[in-house]
Design an enzyme around this catalytic site. Structure first.
Site, short mmCIF file in Angstrom:
data_model
loop_
_atom_site.label_atom_id
_atom_site.label_comp_id
_atom_site.label_asym_id
_atom_site.label_seq_id
_atom_site.Cartn_x
_atom_site.Cartn_y
_atom_site.Cartn_z
N GLU A 126 59.69 19.94 39.29
CA GLU A 126 58.54 19.56 38.30
C GLU A 126 58.02 20.60 37.42
OE1 GLU A 126 59.18 19.39 41.73
OE2 GLU A 126 58.86 17.28 42.22
N HIS B 63 51.86 17.52 52.81
CA HIS B 63 52.15 16.19 52.01
C HIS B 63 50.58 15.82 52.12
CE1 HIS B 63 56.08 17.41 52.00
NE2 HIS B 63 56.23 16.40 51.65
#
Lengths: 457, 326
Positions: free
Chosen positions: B60, B129
């Site tokens: 990322e 998450h």
């Protein structure tokens, strides 16, 4: 054991209260000290605390209901009890509620005799019976807890709670929020309250033209339209309603006698000057009224028949001298109490009176400070009033109306001289106090004030 | 107008903008060969080729940085985070580089980039998450933050984000991806950044909300309507910059406000919005603003506990009743 909670007597004059807001609902667990509801009395919105643990099984009244003192408002289920089952059993009132009238009989003693009998000397208004009765069936509350409740009211303070929107509307319409009853939490004034108030007020100007047009004829003289000064209708505050009711009650129930006397105040005036010069370092400034309070308290001790309450079949002669001092507020009148006034020195009287007046104006008086007066003084001297009659503060049997101390012509040894004179008028309940008895009380008072040193005897 | 899914609307927005402007490209994990972990970029590799639909490794910080560099030299990247929790790995790129570049370079560089992906409390994804990063990114000057609640908004707002010359954080909600709705076919249909939407008109109380909480709030409004409470539901859509005009118009109308959000209560979006309302419209309020937010704990894996932590219809109804003093 189920606990039945009844409407508490949160102020000495309270006969009913409006349940402003429930803080609990059915099924809620409640611990001792939890606030169950907010009650609007004739004086303020006050919290009603629980003195028990339990689970709310039943609410008997709805928010906004007016509930008589002693009427059941809620049932708590105890440990191991099924709240819903209990609610079924207890629905539709209780023995306690039916017993309320019997309890009510005793109320005048609670309100009037108040701190008197049971309390230890010096305990004053904090005495056992001086606190508010929260109407709990257990009756195990301590005075400490009750003091806490009083502080709850103090926290409410003299501030008017209102939403920003309500304030904005009130300002634009020129409404004094003090005249509006709030329906929000803690009595917060919200838009709908202001609008309701406006609607009531609006009725007044609307009615005026119909009066003019009533005859149906043209007016003989042309009347110039006057600049808009609307006639207003201001709904009664709860305090105003209470005052009206109590004044009417006093006038209807008690045949009054009035006894008036002029009192030479020269010695008091000069004594006051000397003492104030001494006290200036302590930043204490005695008023003439403080000397009057002291003298009245001393006179009451000498004449117990005036430090009394009239009951149907007996007199209650109070053991303590608790002087109520009438304080004018913007919207009415309140009588906070100076307990054991006959035992207090002048400085204590001054400080006590100041503190009470301040609390009264700030709307922070605790129930204790409002309960248990045995005689009332109403002083309008500071307004330059020479003489007036006061109406009894029932169930007390006497009230003293005090006028201004002012230089007046007096005849002394056949000579006309200038003297400081004050006129007082005792209003007494003639059922309990005869004319001569009233006159003797006034004579004693006059003696104390004209010869202040005699108060030391 | 076709009725399509929220994920298809996102796909349409990206595809239409890539047709319109060949500087636009999409990069992220699994966006090309796998057609998107959540099938948002389905069919786009075939349509636009591997130069414009770029699979990246799990990196990322790297591909966010590449996107920022590309934007600085004239391209218009869309960077997909598979889930927005992973953006934290690239946090430095987002809040130090993307957010500050125009300012730090004295206006010499702009960063026309969209960071998008889904977030929110979905079904049993566990604490790491189930993030709601909107308050975090809304904190930084230089970033715009958008969160659509309906398929039409998803398309119109994403197109506006891609066309914008500054970095936009575009947060989708995993539980909305399958929602269907009518979506305009017009290739120039855009929902401008900074424009809230009144999703339901009402007069008694305003619910301010965004993303999936819009749906919760609408259900609560239906329920309250049965009790004759008229609720206005305002979907903020863009969290930064805020559409204060729409917010204040509604507050002025109803005088009462409940803020419903899925993020945590403390320093949540509602806290910032409430502050602005208090300062701008104090005199319009008849009650304190109430907030309904997620409970203050990491999001549990257990479904029962997860549902308990979420704002739900009952809690919204309760909050509305409390501001109405009912």
């Amino acid at each position: 054991m189920p606990v039945e909670v009844t409407m508490a007597k949160l102020s000495p004059t309270m006969e009913s209260g409006q349940l402003v807001k429930w803080n609990v609902k059915v099924g809620d667990p409640v611990k001792e000290g939890d606030v169950l509801a907010e009650i609007q009395t004739d004086k303020a919105v006050m919290p009603m605390e629980s003195f028990d643990d339990g689970t709310v099984a039943l609410l008997d009244v709805q928010e906004g209901d007016e509930v008589a003192v002693g009427q059941r408002v809620l049932v708590l289920a105890g440990k191991g009890e099924d709240p819903s089952q209990l609610a079924e059993q207890m629905k539709g009132g209780s023995a306690k509620a039916e017993a309320a009238p019997a309890e009510k009989k005793e109320e005048p003693v609670a309100a009037g005799a108040a701190a008197g009998t049971g309390a230890a000397p010096g305990a004053g208004a904090q005495g056992a019976s001086g606190g508010p009765d929260y109407g709990h069936s257990t009756g195990s509350a301590t005075n400490g807890q009750q003091g806490g409740n009083g502080n709850g009211a103090a926290a409410h303070g003299g501030r008017i709670r209102s939403s920003p929107l309500a304030r904005k509307i009130a300002e634009s319409k020129g409404i004094d929020l003090a005249q509006v009853d709030g329906s929000g939490p803690n009595g917060r004034i919200i838009r709908s309250d202001v609008e309701a108030f406006l609607q009531n007020r609006g009725a007044a100007p609307a009615a005026a033209p119909s009066g003019d047009g009533g005859a149906g004829t043209a007016p003989k003289m042309p009347v110039a339209a006057s600049p808009a000064r609307e006639t207003r209708r201001v709904p009664h505050s709860r305090m105003r309603k209470t005052i009206a009711q109590r004044m009417l009650q006093a006038k209807q129930a008690a045949p009054e006698i009035h006894v008036t006397a002029d009192i030479r105040m020269d010695q008091i005036v000069s004594l006051r000057e000397r003492l104030n010069a001494q006290l200036s370092k302590q930043k204490v400034k005695l008023s003439v009224g403080d000397f009057v309070t002291k003298a009245v308290a001393m006179s009451l001790r000498a004449h117990p028949g005036l430090n009394a309450t009239y009951e149907a079949d007996h007199m209650v002669l109070h053991g303590q001298v608790n002087v109520g001092i009438a304080v004018a507020l913007d919207g009415g009148l309140i009588v906070p109490v100076l307990p054991d006034a006959d035992r207090l020195g002048l400085v204590e009287i001054r400080q006590g009176t100041l503190a009470l007046a301040e609390a009264a104006r700030g709307n922070t008086l605790t129930p204790q400070q409002m309960m248990g007066s045995t005689f009332t003084i109403s002083n309008l001297g500071m307004y330059g009033v020479k003489q007036f009659d006061a109406i009894l503060n029932m169930p007390e049997v006497g009230i003293l109306a005090v006028g201004a101390t002012e230089p007046r012509p007096v005849v002394e040894d056949g000579q006309l001289v200038a003297g400081q004179v004050m006129t007082v008028t005792l209003t007494a309940d003639h059922r309990a106090v005869d004319g001569a008895m009233a006159a003797e009380f006034v004579r004693t008072l006059k003696g104390f004030l004209e010869e202040p040193a005699s108060m030391l005897l | 107008m076709a009725v399509i899914q929220y994920r298809e609307a996102l796909n349409q927005a990206m595809s239409e903008e890539m047709e319109r402007d060949d500087r636009v490209f999409l990069m992220g994990e699994e966006v090309a060969e796998y057609q998107g972990a959540y099938k948002v970029s389905q069919g786009m590799l075939d349509r636009f080729g591997a130069r414009r639909i770029v699979d990246s490794p799990i990196s990322e910080n790297g591909f966010a940085g590449i996107g920022i560099g590309a934007a600085m030299v004239g391209l218009r990247p869309i960077i997909e985070f598979m889930t927005f929790s992973f953006s934290y790995v690239a946090f430095d790129q987002l809040v130090n580089n993307a957010a500050n570049m125009r300012y730090m370079s004295g206006g010499q560089f702009s960063v026309p980039i969209v960071f998008r992906g889904n977030s929110g409390i979905a079904g049993n994804l566990g604490a790491t998450h189930s993030h709601r990063p909107e308050a975090l990114f809304s904190h930084f000057p230089g970033l715009k933050v958008m969160m659509p609640s309906t398929p039409a908004d998803a398309k119109g707002m994403l197109k506006a984000a891609i066309r914008d010359d500054d970095p936009v954080i575009f947060i989708e909600h995993e539980n909305l991806l399958g929602d269907k709705g009518e979506v305009p076919d017009d290739p120039d249909f855009v929902v401008p950044i900074g424009q809230a939407d009144v999703k339901r008109e009402g007069s008694d109380v305003t619910i301010l909300t965004y993303s999936r909480s819009v749906m919760t709030s609408l259900k609560a409004a239906d329920k309250l309507a049965e009790e004759d409470v008229s609720v206005e539901v305002v979907d903020l859509r863009t969290l930064r910059p805020l559409d204060m005009d729409t917010i204040l118009a509604s507050i002025t109308k109803t005088n009462r406000c409940v803020f419903v959000e899925e993020d945590w209560y403390y320093c949540g979006i509602g806290a910032g919005v409430a502050d602005r309302i208090y300062r701008a419209a104090f005199d319009e309020l008849d009650a304190p603003i109430q907030r309904v937010a997620a409970k203050d704990a990491p999001i549990p894996y257990n479904r029962t506990l997860e549902l308990d932590i979420l704002p739900n219809v009952e809690r919204v109804v309760e909050a509305v009743n409390s501001v109405l003093y009912r």
